[in-house]
Write an enzyme that holds these catalytic residues in place. Structure first.
Site, short mmCIF file in Angstrom:
data_model
loop_
_atom_site.label_atom_id
_atom_site.label_comp_id
_atom_site.label_asym_id
_atom_site.label_seq_id
_atom_site.Cartn_x
_atom_site.Cartn_y
_atom_site.Cartn_z
N LYS A 251 -11.25 16.92 -6.09
CA LYS A 251 -10.81 15.52 -6.18
C LYS A 251 -11.82 14.60 -5.50
O LYS A 251 -12.11 14.76 -4.31
CB LYS A 251 -9.44 15.38 -5.52
CG LYS A 251 -8.92 13.95 -5.42
CD LYS A 251 -7.62 13.89 -4.64
CE LYS A 251 -7.21 12.47 -4.30
NZ LYS A 251 -6.03 12.41 -3.42
N ASP A 256 -8.98 5.21 -1.57
CA ASP A 256 -7.65 5.10 -2.17
C ASP A 256 -6.85 4.00 -1.48
O ASP A 256 -6.36 4.17 -0.36
CB ASP A 256 -6.91 6.44 -2.04
CG ASP A 256 -5.51 6.38 -2.65
OD1 ASP A 256 -5.24 5.46 -3.43
OD2 ASP A 256 -4.70 7.26 -2.32
N LYS A 263 -0.95 0.92 -0.17
CA LYS A 263 -0.67 1.57 1.11
C LYS A 263 -0.59 0.53 2.22
O LYS A 263 -1.31 -0.47 2.19
CB LYS A 263 -1.79 2.55 1.49
CG LYS A 263 -1.94 3.76 0.60
CD LYS A 263 -3.14 4.58 1.07
CE LYS A 263 -3.39 5.79 0.18
NZ LYS A 263 -2.39 6.83 0.38
N ASP A 274 -10.56 10.62 1.05
CA ASP A 274 -9.80 11.08 -0.10
C ASP A 274 -10.68 11.77 -1.13
O ASP A 274 -10.19 12.24 -2.15
CB ASP A 274 -9.03 9.92 -0.74
CG ASP A 274 -7.72 10.36 -1.36
OD1 ASP A 274 -7.23 11.45 -1.01
OD2 ASP A 274 -7.18 9.63 -2.20
N ASP A 333 0.08 5.48 -6.14
CA ASP A 333 -0.55 6.10 -4.97
C ASP A 333 -0.63 7.61 -5.11
O ASP A 333 -1.09 8.29 -4.21
CB ASP A 333 0.21 5.71 -3.70
CG ASP A 333 -0.60 5.99 -2.44
OD1 ASP A 333 -1.83 6.13 -2.54
OD2 ASP A 333 0.01 6.10 -1.36
N GLU A 335 -2.52 9.10 -7.40
CA GLU A 335 -3.57 9.06 -8.43
C GLU A 335 -4.40 10.33 -8.51
O GLU A 335 -4.96 10.65 -9.55
CB GLU A 335 -4.48 7.86 -8.18
CG GLU A 335 -5.60 8.07 -7.16
CD GLU A 335 -5.10 8.40 -5.76
OE1 GLU A 335 -5.79 9.16 -5.05
OE2 GLU A 335 -4.04 7.90 -5.36
N ARG A 337 -3.71 13.52 -8.57
CA ARG A 337 -3.28 14.54 -9.54
C ARG A 337 -3.58 14.11 -10.97
O ARG A 337 -3.70 14.95 -11.86
CB ARG A 337 -1.81 14.87 -9.34
CG ARG A 337 -0.84 13.76 -9.62
CD ARG A 337 0.52 14.00 -9.00
NE ARG A 337 0.49 13.84 -7.56
CZ ARG A 337 1.54 14.06 -6.75
NH1 ARG A 337 2.68 14.45 -7.27
NH2 ARG A 337 1.43 13.90 -5.46
#
Length: 484
Positions: A251, A256, A263, A274, A333, A335, A337
């Site tokens: 990933k 993010d 967030k 991230d 949030d 995202e 996956r």
């Protein structure tokens, strides 16, 4: 760049790209050949008679009231005030099993100088690697420089190329995670992947911006389209086509914000990490390629920012995916996956022998197991058992979690094939893993590592900051399997 994406000059691209050549040279300079003049490091167990160290050292231990608890360090002076020896407390005699990276406690307390381990070591490679991992400092933005080095004489029986390969990979992963997002976006992550590919003669293909739609990566595009830094899919190949096919998906969300499900500030502070899954994937790749493991390696990194703009994807949207499955968006949030799903579908199309995902995916994993112990999911029992043993042996711990099939019902959608998040607060890491597993059809073995990618409090061999969790564990598994 095409479409709405703008060119982002990037300070990182100009002066701060992490490159393997200088990183490797830094590590080479830290490791001296056996026989070099150096200060001895004595390992002392609890309850051990320290008279073997000589009268001066024994008296100093007594005078200081030093106890050889695990990780405690004592500098013993010579008659002229120099350091005669260093004592490292190991605690019990089974310290290698309890704390394989214990020697990483040394660099943080030692003054600059050259050191060597005295006597026999249970595992010379781990002792040297722990020391080198403890030497790491992220000083790229410090005007004062990195300070004087603590160098180590290579222990007897240690495999220098192997130790340096692992240290190089860990340093690379840490550098990537530690670099702030203004200097490490999708383009800069691509630049590092290209440097890795060039170093080892790998091939690399990058699909960028609106070309993601043309090449059928709709969810990667949807997640990244709100940023002025174009999303992309990075696809690296190395090794013989006849070797076992090992495909790693990492990933690469470079920052993010949470998207429209924004967030709060305190939850956004560490979101430069991230892309920790991509860092772990590249770290694993460097270990494999530097040591020439006989595999056909493929590394796929969906790289994007999850940003806020008028064209951002929304809660309630229905997104198509590469394999044709439609996905209802429950929360922007979640995202990671989504980008992983398109990348997994690509990886699965060639039915690899092993398909492994690295991702900083869920807060639920940290609630369950904390920051140091990544959940690990696997469809193959033999692989799972081998991974657990490898992780324990090298001090890169993981904890197996189940692909618990009944929880798959939590991902039901009334208007799409699947919702990408569950409809309740329970089993967040498990349901995320089950969502990813839906995109695996033909891979012979699928495994998922829900890593944190960060060390919040310094530990031996793990300074505070970025950490490519589980990369060494996965490498050790394949190293053992292929050399058996």
């Amino acid at each position: 760049m095409r479409g709405p994406f703008k060119t982002h000059p990037g300070f990182f691209m100009q002066t701060h790209v992490t490159s393997l050549d200088p990183l490797r040279q830094t590590l080479e300079d830290l490791v001296l050949e056996p026989g070099s003049p150096s200060i001895p490091i004595e390992l002392v167990a609890s309850g051990e008679d320290v008279s073997r160290l000589g009268t001066r050292a024994a008296r100093w231990v007594e005078a200081r009231g030093w106890k050889p608890s695990q990780g405690s360090v004592l500098l013993v002076p010579s008659g002229d005030g120099a350091i005669e020896m260093v004592l490292l407390g190991t605690g019990g005699s089974d310290w290698v099993a309890e704390a394989p990276m214990l020697t990483g406690a040394l660099p943080g307390v030692l003054p600059a100088g050259d050191y060597r381990f005295a006597g026999e070591l249970p595992n010379p490679d781990l002792a040297a690697l722990g020391f080198l991992k403890g030497c790491y400092r992220f000083t790229r933005y410090k005007s004062g420089g990195s300070g004087d080095a603590k160098r180590l004489v290579l222990p007897e029986r240690a495999d220098r190329p192997h130790v340096l390969a692992l240290a190089e990979a860990v340093y690379l992963g840490r550098d990537l995670i530690n670099t702030p997002a203004n200097d490490l976006g999708p383009g800069e992550l691509e630049a590092v992947a290209r440097d890795v590919a060039k170093t080892f003669g790998a091939t690399i293909k990058v699909t960028e911006g609106s070309n993601l739609l043309a090449d059928n990566f709709p969810m990667i595009h949807a997640v990244g389209r709100a940023s002025d830094r174009a999303p992309r899919l990075i696809d690296l190949h190395w090794g013989s086509e006849s070797a076992p096919k090992v495909t790693i998906v990492g990933k690469g969300i470079c920052f993010d914000t949470g998207g429209l499900n924004l967030k709060p500030g305190n939850a956004m502070n560490l979101m430069k990490k991230d892309m920790g899954g991509a860092a772990a994937a590249l770290a694993f790749a460097v270990m494999v390629m530097r040591t020439k493991l006989p595999v056909r390696l493929r590394v796929i990194i969906p790289a994007a920012d999850n940003s806020v703009a008028g064209n951002a994807f929304r809660p309630g949207d229905i997104l198509p995916s590469r394999n044709g499955m439609t996905v209802e968006i429950g929360n922007t949030d979640a995202e990671g996956r989504l980008v992983l799903a398109d990348a997994i579908s690509l990886a699965d199309e060639e039915a690899p022998d092993y398909l492994v995902t690295f991702a900083t995916l869920t807060g639920a994993a940290r609630v369950a197991l904390g920051p140091d112990l990544p959940p690990f999911y696997a469809t193959d029992e033999a692989f799972a058992e081998g991974m657990i043993q490898a992780a324990s042996a090298v001090g890169d711990p993981i904890w197996r979690m189940p692909f618990w099939a009944p929880y798959d019902n939590m991902l039901k959608s009334s208007i799409a094939d699947v919702n990408h998040i569950s409809d309740g607060p329970f089993a967040g890491s498990v349901t995320a893993a089950l969502f990813l597993k839906r995109f695996v059809k033909d891979a012979k073995c699928y495994a998922h590592l829900d890593i944190y990618g960060w060390v919040p409090s310094a530990q031996p061999g793990r300074p505070r900051g970025g950490e490519p969790h589980a990369a060494r564990a996965l490498y050790e598994y394949f190293r053992g399997e292929l050399n058996a």
